[in-house]
Write a protein that holds these residues in place. Structure first.
Motif, short mmCIF file in Angstrom:
data_model
loop_
_atom_site.label_atom_id
_atom_site.label_comp_id
_atom_site.label_asym_id
_atom_site.label_seq_id
_atom_site.Cartn_x
_atom_site.Cartn_y
_atom_site.Cartn_z
N GLY A 1 0.81 -1.22 0.00
CA GLY A 1 0.00 0.00 0.00
C GLY A 1 0.84 1.26 0.00
N VAL A 2 1.93 1.23 0.73
CA VAL A 2 2.83 2.38 0.80
C VAL A 2 3.45 2.64 -0.57
N GLU A 3 3.87 1.58 -1.26
CA GLU A 3 4.49 1.73 -2.58
C GLU A 3 3.49 2.22 -3.61
N VAL A 4 2.28 1.71 -3.58
CA VAL A 4 1.25 2.16 -4.52
C VAL A 4 0.98 3.65 -4.33
N VAL A 5 0.84 4.09 -3.10
CA VAL A 5 0.57 5.50 -2.81
C VAL A 5 1.75 6.37 -3.23
N ARG A 6 2.97 5.87 -3.02
CA ARG A 6 4.15 6.64 -3.43
C ARG A 6 4.10 6.89 -4.94
N ARG A 7 3.75 5.87 -5.70
CA ARG A 7 3.69 6.02 -7.15
C ARG A 7 2.48 6.83 -7.61
N LEU A 8 1.40 6.81 -6.83
CA LEU A 8 0.21 7.59 -7.18
C LEU A 8 0.48 9.09 -7.15
N ARG A 9 1.47 9.50 -6.40
CA ARG A 9 1.77 10.94 -6.30
C ARG A 9 2.22 11.50 -7.64
N ASP A 10 2.64 10.65 -8.59
CA ASP A 10 3.04 11.10 -9.92
C ASP A 10 1.86 11.12 -10.90
N GLU A 11 0.72 10.61 -10.47
CA GLU A 11 -0.47 10.56 -11.33
C GLU A 11 -1.23 11.88 -11.26
N VAL A 12 -1.89 12.23 -12.36
CA VAL A 12 -2.78 13.39 -12.37
C VAL A 12 -4.16 12.87 -11.93
N LEU A 13 -4.59 13.34 -10.77
CA LEU A 13 -5.86 12.90 -10.20
C LEU A 13 -6.82 14.07 -10.12
N PRO A 14 -8.11 13.81 -10.05
CA PRO A 14 -9.09 14.90 -9.97
C PRO A 14 -8.90 15.75 -8.71
N ALA A 15 -9.41 16.97 -8.79
CA ALA A 15 -9.41 17.84 -7.61
C ALA A 15 -10.23 17.16 -6.52
N GLY A 16 -9.85 17.37 -5.29
CA GLY A 16 -10.58 16.79 -4.18
C GLY A 16 -10.10 15.41 -3.78
N VAL A 17 -8.99 14.95 -4.35
CA VAL A 17 -8.43 13.65 -4.00
C VAL A 17 -7.17 13.88 -3.17
N ASP A 18 -7.15 13.36 -1.97
CA ASP A 18 -5.97 13.41 -1.10
C ASP A 18 -5.34 12.04 -1.09
N VAL A 19 -4.02 11.99 -1.27
CA VAL A 19 -3.28 10.73 -1.28
C VAL A 19 -2.28 10.80 -0.14
N SER A 20 -2.31 9.80 0.75
CA SER A 20 -1.44 9.85 1.92
C SER A 20 -0.91 8.46 2.29
N ASP A 21 0.35 8.44 2.67
CA ASP A 21 1.00 7.23 3.18
C ASP A 21 0.79 7.20 4.69
N TYR A 22 -0.09 6.31 5.15
CA TYR A 22 -0.31 6.17 6.59
C TYR A 22 0.59 5.11 7.19
N GLY A 23 1.18 4.26 6.36
CA GLY A 23 2.09 3.25 6.87
C GLY A 23 1.47 2.44 7.98
N ILE A 24 2.06 2.53 9.17
CA ILE A 24 1.55 1.78 10.34
C ILE A 24 0.79 2.69 11.30
N ARG A 25 0.39 3.86 10.83
CA ARG A 25 -0.30 4.83 11.69
C ARG A 25 -1.82 4.73 11.51
#
Length: 194
Positions: free
Chosen positions: A25-49
């Protein structure tokens, strides 16, 4: 839900980077940061938190939560699945008599189920929860994904990006599916990647 933040989507990567495929999940989210996503989408690495994620959801800003995590699917390693969580199922809410029997929350080891149960227990909610999961091959102490899980990451990124685009469009239309029902095309089922 109302206010200026209505219609937001949170994509949360879950996992421990020190336990092999648990870092999916952490790796997918890391790579998603390079994607163009619609406004209103927050992408976050929560890891073990996980507890942090539950508390972040309490503010009610997000209508849709997309969790990305390694999940036991009883499929070959690298298999992806999109699962819809029905938070209206009574099993998500602890009754007062159950609270004493429930294990204490571990802030550094909460799985998605525990996060959602904590959110409900604290009186919070999110309208729609989707989980993009991948069957792990190895969860031992190492800082790299196994070959089949690493090979599934690009497809998972495309899957999550597609889901958030569909969900953003549904939210923008303002009508959307009823709470807990799938939006057209959002659930992709199980696919195998080797």
């Amino acid at each position: 839900m109302s206010g200026p933040d209505h219609g937001r989507i949170l994509v949360a990567g879950i996992g421990n980077i020190f336990l092999g495929d648990d870092a999916f999940g952490v790796e997918v989210v890391r790579r998603l940061r390079d994607e163009v996503l619609p406004a209103g989408v927050d992408v976050s690495d929560y890891g073990i938190r996980g507890m942090h994620l539950a508390y972040d959801l309490l503010d009610g800003r997000h209508d849709v939560l997309v969790l990305v995590d390694a999940l036991p699917l009883d499929e070959p390693p690298g298999t992806l699945a999109v699962l819809r969580v029905d938070l209206d199922d009574p099993g998500w809410t602890l009754r007062p008599a159950d609270v004493l029997d429930a294990p204490a929350a571990d802030a550094h080891g909460m799985d998605p189920e525990s996060v959602l149960r904590l959110l409900r227990g604290l009186g919070g909610s999110v309208d729609r929860v989707l989980v993009v999961g991948c069957q792990p091959a190895a969860l031992d102490e190492r800082m790299e994904l196994s070959a089949p899980v690493a090979a599934a990451v690009d497809e998972a990124v495309r899957t999550v990006a597609g889901i958030v685009r569909e969900e953003a469009a549904r939210l923008a239309r303002g009508k959307g599916a009823a709470r807990g029902t799938p939006a057209e095309g959002s659930e992709r089922g199980v696919s195998t990647h080797a």
